[in-house]
Design a protein around this motif. Structure first.
Motif: not given
Length: 786
Positions: A44-51, A174-178, A346-356
């Motif tokens: 569903c969110t390959p771009e968020s995973l790749r980034n 990842a959260l700090h960078k976002a 456990d804080l998971a990876q952030p992903f884009s809602l718009k991409e999904m």
């Protein structure tokens, strides 16, 4: 030989190991090497995973309750005694003001349209009085000084409640960078207790991340306490006698909070919301945010699933009223109450809602009503069910759709909710009490020796790690088992014979104990749901074969409760097509959050059958044939090709030309493993069976609350008569079962002047059709007795 009770402080020696008791024993420390959990969905969110790849180098865990001078910039004797104050003062805070926020909210088109729909004008005095009630909600802010004080107070309070508060550091980079890139973060967690909404801001505050505005549905009557919490970003929705459902149904309230969320995201603030599998609780916030993105009011947000794991869940109801006196009593009781174990976030990876939502990868075009999927199978005895996903429109309130019925376009919002429910549950760590509770409830309900329990804990832990499921404990096996038993002591009975040192442990036969063990065991059930669906399908086919009497090759001395008596031989061939159909039908009955929403039901059913082969329960039946099965060049017929971009294709799709057959293996532990897996979803399925049986004694139509109360009372009476399976009569299990009956068309919802009324549909007023439904559900319960 009589049994004498044994105190938890005097465990016995087994396996040559002595479980040493301690008056105050800290939980086993966590190891540093764990499976990586909480990654973005690759479909569903390959771009968020790749980034986000390469940003997870920071590993390990941190106990934020263990603060010493190393966490400050200073050293010395005085620093060691004031290290918590110095640490809190050194944490980075992002204060926020409310400049012009009230005006911006009031001038939004949504609020104006809501006022116009109610017949009120923006400049009218009556409209202004109506809007004044939302001023405390809109004026919620974050004060840096008060935030540091409340953070210090919570650290001190939680230190007396929990043995440790572990934070998984895997995705913090990842959260700090976002956050540095200006992404709007929305933290989403599954509602468990009133303490949830405080743990996430505290964990973020201790790691110098932006503290989110927390949407809170807990009623707090104390004006002083509400005022303090509103200064640290807590948005209270409910006040007075207003319920959450009434608040959501009010168009003006919905418009105000939607505009408030829009303004918060425009300010760059983070937001924390809770979701729930219960109808209309929590999912509306994600629907609001998605609508803001769709309207281009907000460019995009990054969703962060958060898993919270309790060793011993705090006894707190998120819907109760909380006053200042109750808070003071709670704080005083902490001085002599027992520890609630440990908690882990456990804080998971952030992903884009718009991409999904905009990429089209999250498909909802095959969603069908549950009655279309299963009623032809139940009433017409069809062997094959429709291939599709169950539509769960009730996850959103009705007012998000046109009229009073949900619109298909809201399926994408529901898909986001289901995706988050599954992701949050998947990234939650399995605690030691979850493992022990699952073994006692689903494998050793009638008791188990301590040595056998230690062996099974070790086995189940290895199986969980093998499935890439993280566990929230570490240390030696004796310490882990002793610590788990000490936390579960109020819900267990321990006894030992005078001449033996190996005690017997069994669950306490009470509804409270069964309900607590069932809640603790849910994470284990979620981890093994694939194998559990396949095992229940096997059990359904075996019960049909055994009931027909056509095969003398199925021999057993019977099943007594949860224990197997005598030697069992399963010498029967199971067809892959029939086995897959049974698994597919059970998939449609599962509650939300168990199946990955980005996988088709057919693919999940095929994987469920394959998982039984991987774990050694099934083996492929060798069928004599002229051409070997691997000789694809000499097969009759043409090749079948599938498109590479089809997200629903499965590795098992190539088997459609050659239907396989399976046999059950004969190792000694195979029946025990099969029955353990069958028992995992049995609490929900049994509740569904009991609720179906109770429909005969209910006069309808009735108001929704009265209908649920009557069914719940009858299900509780069934459990008391059987003196077992109390976990199936919990209020949550009964409400989930009733929602399934509504989706099946067994119950009808009618909107009347007094509210929503429930009644039995004319189709199921017939006792014959109710019996067909009962037989269909009970086939998946291997030890169900009518």
């Amino acid at each position: 030989m009589g049994l004498q009770s044994m105190e938890m402080q005097k465990p016995a020696e087994s396996w040559g190991l002595k479980i040493k008791s301690k008056t105050k024993m800290a939980p086993p420390c966590l190891g540093l090497f764990r499976p990586t959990v909480g990654q973005c969905c690759h479909q569903c969110t390959p771009e968020s995973l790749r980034n986000k790849l390469g940003q997870n180098s920071l590993g390990g865990f941190r106990n934020i309750l263990n603060i010493n001078e190393k966490h400050t910039r200073y050293r010395g004797w005085l620093v060691r005694r004031m290290c918590c104050v110095l640490f809190v003062s050194g944490c980075k805070v992002f204060p926020s003001s409310v400049t012009n926020r009230v005006e911006r909210v009031y001038q939004s088109n949504r609020v104006k349209e809501a006022l116009a729909a109610q017949g009120e004008q923006g400049g009218d005095g009556q409209g202004q009085i109506s809007l004044q009630t939302f001023l405390p909600l809109i004026n919620t802010c974050i004060s840096s000084g008060l935030l540091r004080f409340v953070g210090w107070l919570f650290l001190k309070m939680l230190a007396s409640v929990f043995g440790s508060f572990q934070v998984n550091l895997n995705h913090l980079l990842a959260l700090h960078k976002a956050s540095q890139e200006g992404s709007r973060l929305v933290y989403v967690y599954v509602r468990q207790s009133a303490l949830d909404c405080a743990l996430i801001p505290l964990a973020l505050f201790c790691h110098s991340l932006r503290v989110p505005y927390t949407i809170c549905t807990v009623k707090i009557n104390s004006r002083l306490l509400r005022m303090i919490l509103q200064k640290v970003g807590v948005i209270f929705l409910l006040n007075g006698d207003v319920t959450e459902q009434e608040f959501e149904w009010d168009p003006l309230s919905s418009a105000v909070v939607t505009s408030l969320v829009r303004e918060l995201l425009h300010e760059g603030q983070a937001v924390s919301v809770a979701v729930s599998a219960e109808p209309g609780q929590g999912g509306q916030w994600l629907a609001r945010i998605r609508q803001l993105i769709k309207d281009r009011s907000v460019p995009d947000v990054s969703l962060v699933p958060v898993g919270i794991s309790y060793n011993c869940e705090p006894p707190a109801d998120p819907q109760v009223d909380i006053g200042l006196s109750s808070v003071v009593k709670c704080l005083l009781s902490l001085l002599w109450t027992r520890s609630w174990g440990s908690v882990r976030i456990d804080l998971a990876q952030p992903f884009s809602l718009k991409e999904m939502c905009d990429s089209g990868r999250c498909r909802v075009d095959d969603w069908l009503p549950l009655q279309d999927l299963l009623l032809p199978v139940i009433l017409n005895n069809r062997s094959e069910s429709a291939n599709g996903r169950r539509r769960m429109s009730w996850l959103l309130p009705f007012h998000y759709a046109s009229g009073h019925k949900p619109h298909p376009r809201d399926d994408l919002s529901i898909a986001v909710i289901l995706h988050l429910l599954y992701t949050i549950t998947s990234c939650k760590a399995v605690t030691s009490t979850s493992i022990v509770s699952s073994l006692l409830l689903h494998k050793h309900r009638k008791g188990v020796k301590l040595s056998v329990l230690c062996r099974d804990v070790s086995w189940l832990t290895e199986e969980l790690l093998f499935r890439n499921k993280d566990v929230g404990f570490g240390g030696t096996l004796p310490k882990v088992v002793h610590y788990s038993l000490s936390l579960l002591a109020p819900h267990l009975v321990m006894a030992a014979a005078p001449s033996r040192k190996d005690p017997l442990i069994l669950p306490r036969p009470s509804p409270a104990a069964a309900h607590h063990l069932s809640l603790q065991a849910q994470t284990v059930t979620h981890a093994f749901i694939l194998e559990a669906v396949g095992a229940c399908a096997v059990s359904a086919m075996l019960s049909d074969v055994a009931g027909s009497g056509v095969s003398s090759r199925v021999r057993s001395d019977g099943v007594d409760g949860d224990r197997v008596r005598g030697d069992m031989e399963f010498d029967v061939v199971l067809c892959q097509t029939e086995l897959t159909n049974r698994a597919l039908q059970l998939c449609h009955l599962l509650p939300p959050g168990f199946m990955p929403p980005c996988q088709s039901s057919l693919s999940f059913a095929l994987d469920a059958v394959d998982s039984l082969v991987r774990c050694g329960i099934l083996i492929m039946e060798e069928v004599p044939r002229d051409v070997p099965i691997c000789d694809v060049w000499k097969r009759e017929g043409a090749f079948s090709w599938t498109t590479s971009d089809d997200p629903y294709n499965s590795d098992s799709d190539c088997e459609e030309l050659e239907s396989r057959s399976y046999k059950i293996t004969q190792p000694h532990q195979c029946p025990d493993l099969l029955f353990f897996l069958c028992s995992l979803p049995s609490a929900y399925l049994r509740s569904l069976c009991w609720a179906t049986s109770a429909l005969e004694n209910v006069l309808s139509p009735l108001p929704e609350a009265d209908f649920k109360t009557q069914i719940h009372c009858q299900v509780c009476d069934m459990a008391r008569k059987k003196k077992m399976h109390y976990e199936s009569c919990s209020e949550e299990a009964v409400h989930t079962a009733l929602q399934t009956l509504i989706d099946l068309g067994v119950l009808l919802e009618e909107q009347q002047k007094g509210g929503v009324f429930l009644s039995v549909s004319p189709l199921f007023n017939s006792s014959e059709n109710r019996q067909k439904l009962h037989r269909f559900i009970s086939q998946y319960l291997y030890n169900y007795h009518v």
